[in-house]
Design a protein around this motif. Structure first.
Motif, short mmCIF file in Angstrom:
data_model
loop_
_atom_site.label_atom_id
_atom_site.label_comp_id
_atom_site.label_asym_id
_atom_site.label_seq_id
_atom_site.Cartn_x
_atom_site.Cartn_y
_atom_site.Cartn_z
N TYR A 107 0.83 -1.20 0.00
CA TYR A 107 0.00 0.00 0.00
C TYR A 107 0.87 1.25 0.00
N ILE A 111 -4.54 6.40 2.53
CA ILE A 111 -4.08 5.11 2.01
C ILE A 111 -4.49 5.02 0.55
N VAL A 149 -3.76 -0.08 -2.81
CA VAL A 149 -3.62 -1.32 -2.04
C VAL A 149 -3.65 -2.50 -3.00
#
Length: 131
Positions: free
Chosen positions: A9, A83, A86
């Protein structure tokens, strides 16, 4: 089958002072009833970092059929984070030979052979152009 799954990530981290913020990564193999601390990620203020969760390492050598990951941003004062990108990979398992098309059990799907064929055809065409 699955031999060495990893979760990769990208993360954005920004805090009022450099090094004042961190990303805490916790993992769970029981649908989030309990979490175990996996890592604390630190990046220079106002910058992107890259993190990796080695699933076997996170769960003492076992590979659970399903995991849950919790990302928490902590620090002193104002901390911003995000984030992105991923990806779950298994370069040590059966998918290591597949260009794409991994199934959930780590085996290569039928589209992997087609993708490999397209890749080879693209390389052959590129070679002809250079000649």
């Amino acid at each position: 089958g699955t031999a060495g799954p990893e979760v990769k990530y990208g993360f954005w981290l920004d805090a009022e002072e450099e090094g004042a913020g961190r990303l805490v990564v916790d993992v769970s193999k029981d649908d989030g009833e309990t979490f175990t601390r996996f890592s604390d990620e630190v990046a220079p203020a106002h910058d992107w970092g890259v993190g990796t969760i080695n699933v076997k390492e996170a769960f003492d050598g076992s590979i659970p059929p399903k995991i849950r990951v919790r990302f928490t941003f902590e620090g002193e004062g104002r901390v911003e984070g995000g984030i992105d990108d991923v990806v779950v990979t298994d370069l040590a398992g059966q998918c290591r030979m597949a260009v794409c098309g991994c199934s959930a059990d780590g085996s290569a799907g039928p589209q992997a052979a087609v993708a490999a064929l397209f890749a080879l055809l693209g390389l052959a065409r590129l070679r002809r152009r250079r000649a």
